[in-house]
Design a protein around this motif. Structure first.
Motif, PDB file in Angstrom:
ATOM      1  N   VAL A 257       0.934  -1.078  -0.077  1.00  0.00           N
ATOM      2  CA  VAL A 257       0.055  -0.008   0.181  1.00  0.00           C
ATOM      3  C   VAL A 257       0.793   1.414  -0.012  1.00  0.00           C
ATOM      4  N   VAL A 258       1.684   1.113   0.991  1.00  0.00           N
ATOM      5  CA  VAL A 258       2.736   2.440   1.009  1.00  0.00           C
ATOM      6  C   VAL A 258       3.164   2.583  -0.327  1.00  0.00           C
ATOM      7  N   LYS A 259       3.944   1.504  -1.080  1.00  0.00           N
ATOM      8  CA  LYS A 259       4.525   1.594  -2.239  1.00  0.00           C
ATOM      9  C   LYS A 259       3.624   2.209  -3.272  1.00  0.00           C
ATOM     10  N   ILE A 260       2.318   1.797  -3.348  1.00  0.00           N
ATOM     11  CA  ILE A 260       1.608   2.152  -4.239  1.00  0.00           C
ATOM     12  C   ILE A 260       1.320   3.575  -4.231  1.00  0.00           C
ATOM     13  N   LEU A 261       1.016   4.178  -2.947  1.00  0.00           N
ATOM     14  CA  LEU A 261       0.908   5.607  -2.687  1.00  0.00           C
ATOM     15  C   LEU A 261       1.889   6.538  -3.082  1.00  0.00           C
ATOM     16  N   ILE A 262       3.137   5.829  -2.700  1.00  0.00           N
ATOM     17  CA  ILE A 262       4.380   6.528  -3.143  1.00  0.00           C
ATOM     18  C   ILE A 262       4.479   6.774  -4.574  1.00  0.00           C
ATOM     19  N   VAL A 263       4.493   5.702  -5.262  1.00  0.00           N
ATOM     20  CA  VAL A 263       4.799   5.529  -6.606  1.00  0.00           C
ATOM     21  C   VAL A 263       3.638   6.303  -7.498  1.00  0.00           C
ATOM     22  N   PHE A 264       2.408   6.420  -7.154  1.00  0.00           N
ATOM     23  CA  PHE A 264       1.617   6.805  -7.988  1.00  0.00           C
ATOM     24  C   PHE A 264       1.482   8.340  -7.525  1.00  0.00           C
ATOM     25  N   GLY A 265       1.533   8.663  -6.308  1.00  0.00           N
ATOM     26  CA  GLY A 265       1.877   9.972  -6.022  1.00  0.00           C
ATOM     27  C   GLY A 265       2.990  10.559  -6.728  1.00  0.00           C
ATOM     28  N   GLY A 266       4.130   9.690  -6.600  1.00  0.00           N
ATOM     29  CA  GLY A 266       5.262  10.300  -7.201  1.00  0.00           C
ATOM     30  C   GLY A 266       5.129  10.524  -8.686  1.00  0.00           C
ATOM     31  N   ILE A 267       4.405   9.617  -9.380  1.00  0.00           N
ATOM     32  CA  ILE A 267       4.345   9.704 -11.046  1.00  0.00           C
ATOM     33  C   ILE A 267       3.347  10.956 -11.161  1.00  0.00           C
ATOM     34  N   LEU A 268       2.366  10.906 -10.536  1.00  0.00           N
ATOM     35  CA  LEU A 268       1.436  12.352 -10.477  1.00  0.00           C
ATOM     36  C   LEU A 268       2.071  13.450 -10.451  1.00  0.00           C
ATOM     37  N   SER A 269       2.971  13.528  -9.284  1.00  0.00           N
ATOM     38  CA  SER A 269       3.743  14.969  -8.968  1.00  0.00           C
ATOM     39  C   SER A 269       4.867  15.196 -10.173  1.00  0.00           C
ATOM     40  N   LEU A 270       5.417  14.036 -10.770  1.00  0.00           N
ATOM     41  CA  LEU A 270       6.374  14.317 -11.595  1.00  0.00           C
ATOM     42  C   LEU A 270       5.577  14.779 -13.026  1.00  0.00           C
ATOM     43  N   VAL A 271       4.362  14.012 -13.289  1.00  0.00           N
ATOM     44  CA  VAL A 271       3.769  14.495 -14.318  1.00  0.00           C
ATOM     45  C   VAL A 271       3.291  16.128 -14.493  1.00  0.00           C
ATOM     46  N   ALA A 272       2.901  16.367 -13.184  1.00  0.00           N
ATOM     47  CA  ALA A 272       2.556  17.835 -13.049  1.00  0.00           C
ATOM     48  C   ALA A 272       3.717  18.700 -13.226  1.00  0.00           C
ATOM     49  N   PHE A 273       4.950  18.358 -12.697  1.00  0.00           N
ATOM     50  CA  PHE A 273       6.314  19.040 -12.586  1.00  0.00           C
ATOM     51  C   PHE A 273       6.648  19.116 -14.145  1.00  0.00           C
ATOM     52  N   TRP A 274       6.316  18.001 -14.889  1.00  0.00           N
ATOM     53  CA  TRP A 274       6.915  17.918 -16.207  1.00  0.00           C
ATOM     54  C   TRP A 274       6.009  18.580 -17.318  1.00  0.00           C
ATOM     55  N   THR A 275       4.938  19.129 -16.751  1.00  0.00           N
ATOM     56  CA  THR A 275       4.110  19.944 -17.779  1.00  0.00           C
ATOM     57  C   THR A 275       4.997  21.295 -17.602  1.00  0.00           C
ATOM     58  N   TRP A 276       5.282  21.500 -16.359  1.00  0.00           N
ATOM     59  CA  TRP A 276       6.133  22.806 -16.313  1.00  0.00           C
ATOM     60  C   TRP A 276       7.525  22.555 -16.819  1.00  0.00           C
ATOM     61  N   VAL A 277       8.124  21.591 -16.853  1.00  0.00           N
ATOM     62  CA  VAL A 277       9.366  21.528 -17.622  1.00  0.00           C
ATOM     63  C   VAL A 277       9.130  21.697 -19.106  1.00  0.00           C
ATOM     64  N   GLU A 278       8.002  21.188 -19.600  1.00  0.00           N
ATOM     65  CA  GLU A 278       8.025  20.894 -20.894  1.00  0.00           C
ATOM     66  C   GLU A 278       7.600  22.570 -21.515  1.00  0.00           C
ATOM     67  N   ARG A 279       6.836  23.126 -20.780  1.00  0.00           N
ATOM     68  CA  ARG A 279       6.510  24.572 -21.273  1.00  0.00           C
ATOM     69  C   ARG A 279       7.785  25.457 -21.075  1.00  0.00           C
ATOM     70  N   ARG A 280       8.625  25.329 -19.956  1.00  0.00           N
ATOM     71  CA  ARG A 280       9.878  26.067 -19.919  1.00  0.00           C
ATOM     72  C   ARG A 280      10.885  25.777 -20.814  1.00  0.00           C
ATOM     73  N   GLY A 281      10.764  24.313 -20.836  1.00  0.00           N
ATOM     74  CA  GLY A 281      11.713  23.729 -22.028  1.00  0.00           C
ATOM     75  C   GLY A 281      11.476  24.491 -23.476  1.00  0.00           C
ATOM     76  N   ALA A 282      10.304  24.422 -23.648  1.00  0.00           N
ATOM     77  CA  ALA A 282       9.670  25.052 -25.067  1.00  0.00           C
ATOM     78  C   ALA A 282      10.127  26.589 -24.994  1.00  0.00           C
ATOM     79  N   GLY A 283       9.939  26.996 -23.933  1.00  0.00           N
ATOM     80  CA  GLY A 283      10.382  28.607 -23.825  1.00  0.00           C
ATOM     81  C   GLY A 283      11.795  28.665 -24.142  1.00  0.00           C
TER      82      GLY A 283
END
Lengths: 643, 404
Positions: free
Chosen positions: B14-40
């Protein structure tokens, strides 16, 4: 001085050739309507004439009600580099009809449709004579006729009511109705309407007789699939287009295919404005594409007839709004030739700078939007950054970025601000680096090459027959550039090359335009080098306002100022066709004056209008993605197409 | 130390699931920022930099916006399928990650915790099975919207995903041949004992890389969306969070695809040039170090996605199909055979699995890769013809001037 072709015409078609006149080296021949088609064909095919390029078809109605309406064919012989204007007089009490020349020049298709739409002149044998700029069910008449009020006949509410109220067909696009396969899916009442109705007023009449109500047009459109590609020249008998084929019969079961009809536009990211493409798709393959224009129609040409010459200049800003300074220059040059005004040397050089700068700006937009249509977003922003820098220069000069209104008849609106030339030089030094960078991004990229090479090919002969102009024509291998071949503004004294493509595909169009930008930089630098001091405006007191200080202190000047502003500058009776090489192609300004301060006719020969008219020819058979790439490569701007 | 069992297994999972999926979703959110800044960054502009420091809170603002926006439901859409489609895209994108080991085992008071959420013995088959489900999201979204553009996008999406799935699976088969196992942990372990498979299997990596770009619908393979043609394609009719879910799915797919490339070809959580991290005893320090190594590699791949997106134009549909079926598939298939023969030959010659084994295969693959690139290029892709064309124009013009 009359055109030598006039004498030969008179010799060959004795009795059918009327008055021939020459103005500023332009030949004008009046011919008889009955033999016009034969005569035009001879002009095209005779080895001594070879008028292979139809520049423009338009019409002129004079304010004098007694004078006949004139249909004007502006012809050009590319091999001989000669122009000829053929006019057909149509008395107003007789039927307004001439034979279509679409079979001679496919490029006449849209031009004739526009004349039909705007003047109500019927073109016998035209394959698809529908309204073009106005909508198909428009029923107020023909807007460019002199008896048509400037504001139109109906109120906006009435227009909407007529367009939609109670008319079932108005809810369906005509092309939707024209797919035979779709017939079964239509509601019963609509099918009844579309079924052949012998004896009905529509069945026996071609377009133009009676009102322009929906049904007849629908039948015409329904007949379309059987007629092959729209736009293809067809030698049908006069008036048979609408009725000979009749409405298509519902398809049998073995004919049932799954063609899909999609509307690309008028609101679509890849249509570069409010162009609407009705596309029939077989899977991803484009079977048929029908461009619809007119969503931005503002009646500029009609407005121009109610304005003084200088008041028209702001309208020219709004035609091809991506190269407003060049349009301003084009109009001013035409008006000056009409009035016989010489402009100063400084003015000439400044106008060259304006033209070339706007050519670069326009091509930058083109390159950026084409790249984004093919998926290369970054190129778009790089190009637009350079464009912004160029617009900063334009803004410093004119105070406006887009609608510059830079010229006046006989001069310029403003001289250059201090230090401007240095800033332009600096920009000219830096800007080609962006072009090189974009070239590196795209031309070494297999995807870009694959997307552009051999896509949307127009052969040399096709390009000429479809009256393409500008980079589109040159990409197809025709080395015609108005700046070189019909020089104006002393372009013949500048050292620059005209890039010419070989394959006529999207790729060559890209190369041609990229190289044109580099050549424009060359011209700009030469212009900066030779920019003379001296007066900006012509000394002609007819057109140039007295200085403000004198107008406020000196009674004579004030009166002069007042009269010039209030009454305008009369132009001598006559007419002029003045072509310039605009970024999109040959922008022709055709001005007809009856001696008053307002033109009788101000016709814009819009280059991208003719270029986009060839879109079906280029795109049919390609994939949907190619259609987008081809449409982008044409470099259209709807303000100019719809006017 | 023995693996965790019983209720400890449940709770650590359970802990791994929470960490991994929470981590992926945070990474996804972060990556939308990286993508837009990278595009810039690539496009000489700034990108979002207003919300929070350097615009870091932009994803949060976007998320909030998407929650508050109106959920449109077109009246002509198939309601149930229309609502189901984003979920169908979203869920497989997330659960594919479950079998990817992202660090060395972690010692805990209850036993050794495996680094993947589910250390399945059939790990790779699971990935193939689940990632194929993602296509349903695209197809159903396109079909249920009852919009012609969406339908075209959905059709393109299904054709594309199915075509490249094949090449992707085949190029992974080469990895399996070399690893001799389909458990992800074992594949990582084999790379730790030899070289990273990107070297001995360079051709497979190339095909896998291309296929994973196609599988994630990213440029130059973003045909199902193709905003210039299909106006966002299959998700034209979606708004607010449903639209957002497609986006999260796309980015999660990117994360998963990057993690797969790292695991299959770049040694997973292996730290290169040292055996310290590969061997027991497992410590928390090793867990942290390998965890960081894994995600660093993933992020490097994620950046490649951004880089490519802002550099390349888009394929055309027939080119896409040609590339998939006429190039990638035969290459991947042939390569599997070559590798199988090579592995058999090496086994017959008695070469022990290890560094030398890997280097021999590297040499074989390098030759094949060279041949492939040479065959694909033919001086057209890389050479370009504009420079020649321009030179010819200028020469022609000069000649004309000379003649005149």
């Amino acid at each position: 001085m009359t055109n030598p072709s006039a004498a030969r015409l008179r010799e060959r078609f004795a009795g059918s050739v009327g008055a021939a006149a020459g103005a500023d080296g332009e030949g004008v021949v009046h011919v008889d309507a009955a033999r016009a088609h034969e005569l035009l064909a001879w002009l095209r095919d005779d080895p001594g004439e070879r008028y292979d390029y139809l520049t423009d078809v338009t019409a002129v109605e004079y304010r004098d009600r007694e004078r006949p309406l004139e249909v004007v064919y502006q012809l050009r012989s590319l091999p001989r580099n000669a122009d000829l204007r053929v006019k057909i007089d149509l008395p107003k009490d007789a039927e307004l009809a001439v034979d279509s020349v679409v079979d001679l020049w496919p490029g006449a298709n849209w031009l004739e449709r526009e004349v039909w739409d705007m003047f109500g002149v019927r073109f016998r044998g035209h394959p698809d004579l529908r309204r073009l700029l106005m909508w198909e069910t428009y029923s107020e008449g023909h807007p460019l006729r002199k008896d048509f009020p400037l504001r139109g006949r109906f109120s906006r509410a009435e227009q909407v009511r007529r367009a939609l109220g109670g008319d079932l067909t108005a809810h369906y696009s005509l092309e939707e109705l024209s797919i035979a396969e779709a017939y079964d899916a239509l509601p019963e009442d609509l099918r009844r309407q579309l079924a052949p109705r012998p004896g009905s007023p529509a069945a026996g009449a071609g377009p133009g007789a009676g009102g322009e109500g929906g049904h007849r047009v629908v039948e015409l459109a329904l007949a379309a699939p059987g007629r092959g590609m729209p736009g293809a020249p067809e030698a049908e008998g006069p008036g048979s287009a609408a009725t000979a084929a009749g409405p298509a019969t519902p398809a049998g079961p073995d004919m049932k295919t799954d063609h899909m009809l999609i509307n690309i536009g008028p609101q679509h990211p890849a249509t570069h404005g409010v162009l609407r493409l009705v596309v029939e798709l077989d899977g991803e393959v484009v079977v048929r594409v029908i461009p619809h224009i007119g969503y931005l129609h503002s009646g500029f040409e009609k407005l121009g007839e109610y304005r003084h010459y200088n008041q028209i200049i702001p309208l020219t800003d709004r035609t091809d709004y991506l190269s407003a300074p060049a349009n301003n220059v084009a109009f001013a040059l035409a008006a000056e030739r009409l009035m016989g005004i010489e402009i100063t040397e400084r003015c000439k050089v400044l106008r060259v700078i304006a033209c070339e700068l706007s050519r670069i700006i326009s091509h930058l937009v083109w390159a950026g939007t084409t790249a984004i249509d093919i998926g290369a977003f970054t190129v778009f922003l790089w190009m637009f950054q350079e464009r912004e820098r160029a617009y900063n220069l334009i803004e410093e000069w004119t105070g406006a970025r887009l609608t510059t209104s830079l010229t006046r008849v006989g001069g310029m609106m403003a001289d250059l601000p201090d230090g401007w030339t240095d800033r332009l030089r600096e920009w000219c030094r830096r800007f080609p680096k962006t072009l090189d960078e974009v070239d590196r991004m795209l031309l070494r990229n297999g995807i870009w090459l694959g997307r552009t090479q051999d896509v949307g090919v127009m052969t040399t002969a096709e390009a000429i027959a479809h009256s393409l102009s500008g980079p589109m024509l040159r990409a197809s291998g025709v080395a015609f550039d108005v700046r070189k071949d019909l020089p104006y503004l002393d372009y013949d004294t500048y050292d620059f090359e005209v890039p010419v493509g070989e394959h006529g595909d999207v790729y060559d169009r890209y190369l041609v335009r990229m190289e044109e930008m580099r050549q424009s930089v060359r011209i700009l630098l030469q212009a900066l080098d030779r920019l003379p001091d001296g007066p900006l405006n012509s000394a002609d007191p007819r057109v140039i306002l007295p200085p403000k200080r004198r107008a406020m202190s000196d009674m004579e000047s004030m009166i002069h100022h007042f009269k010039q502003v209030m009454e305008g500058v009369p132009a001598p009776a006559g007419e002029v066709y003045f072509p310039v090489e605009n970024p999109k192609g040959e922008l022709g300004t055709y001005l007809v004056s009856d001696g008053t301060a307002k033109p009788v006719r101000w016709r814009i020969r819009p280059p991208s209008f003719l270029n986009i008219a060839a879109l079906p020819k280029m795109a049919e058979g390609h994939l949907l993605s190619d259609l987008i790439a081809i449409n982008a490569s044409v470099d259209i701007v709807m303000g100019e197409i719809d006017r | 130390m023995s693996p965790v069992t019983g209720s400890a297994f449940f709770w650590t999972s359970v802990v791994k699931i929470l960490i991994v999926f929470g981590g992926i979703l945070s990474l996804v959110a972060f990556w939308t920022w990286v993508e837009r800044r990278g595009a810039g960054w690539i496009q000489n502009r700034l990108g979002p930099n207003r919300v929070g420091p350097e615009g870091l809170l932009q994803p949060a603002a976007d998320g909030l916006k998407n929650f508050l926006k109106e959920e449109t439901l077109p009246p002509f859409a198939d309601r149930f399928v229309f609502l189901l489609a984003p979920v169908m895209a979203f869920v497989p994108a997330l659960i594919t990650f479950a079998v990817v080991p992202f660090a060395s085992p972690l010692p805990t008071p209850w036993g050794l915790v495996s680094p993947a959420i589910a250390d399945l013995p059939v790990g790779f088959l699971y990935i193939l099975a689940i990632s194929s489900l993602g296509v349903y999201g695209v197809v159903l979204a396109g079909w249920s919207s009852n919009n012609k553009y969406s339908l075209l996008g959905g059709l393109r999406g299904s054709a594309q995903l199915i075509s490249y799935e094949v090449s992707m699976g085949l190029s992974a088969v080469a990895v399996l041949v070399l690893a001799g196992n389909i458990t992800m942990n074992e594949i990582v372990a084999r790379q730790q004992h030899s070289v990273w498979f990107v070297l001995p299997l360079s051709v497979a990596f190339l095909t896998f890389l291309i296929a994973s770009f196609a599988e994630t619908n990213r440029l130059p393979f973003d045909l199902p969306e193709a905003e210039a043609e299909l106006i966002a394609g299959y998700h034209t009719e979606y708004s607010a969070m449903k639209f957002s879910m497609f986006y999260i799915a796309e980015y999660s797919n990117m994360v998963t695809a990057s993690a797969l490339m790292v695991t299959l070809f770049f040694g997973g959580w292996d730290i290169p040039f040292t055996a310290w991290d590969n061997t027991p005893p497992w410590t928390v320090l090793k867990f942290v170090a390998t965890f960081a190594a894994f995600w660093l590699k993933v992020v490097a791949f994620l950046f490649a996605y951004v880089w490519v997106r802002w550099t390349l134009p888009r394929f055309r549909f027939d080119q896409l199909m040609d590339l998939g079926w006429k190039v990638l598939l035969p290459v991947a298939l042939g390569y599997v055979m070559v590798i199988a023969v090579a592995v058999w030959g090496l086994g017959a010659a008695g070469v022990p699995f290890g560094l030398g084994y890997g280097l021999i295969l590297t040499a074989v693959s390098a030759v094949l890769l060279g041949l492939l690139l040479w065959g694909l290029d033919r001086n057209r892709v890389i050479g370009g013809s504009a420079a020649r064309q321009r030179a010819r124009w200028l020469a022609d013009a000069a000649r004309q001037r000379g003649a005149a």
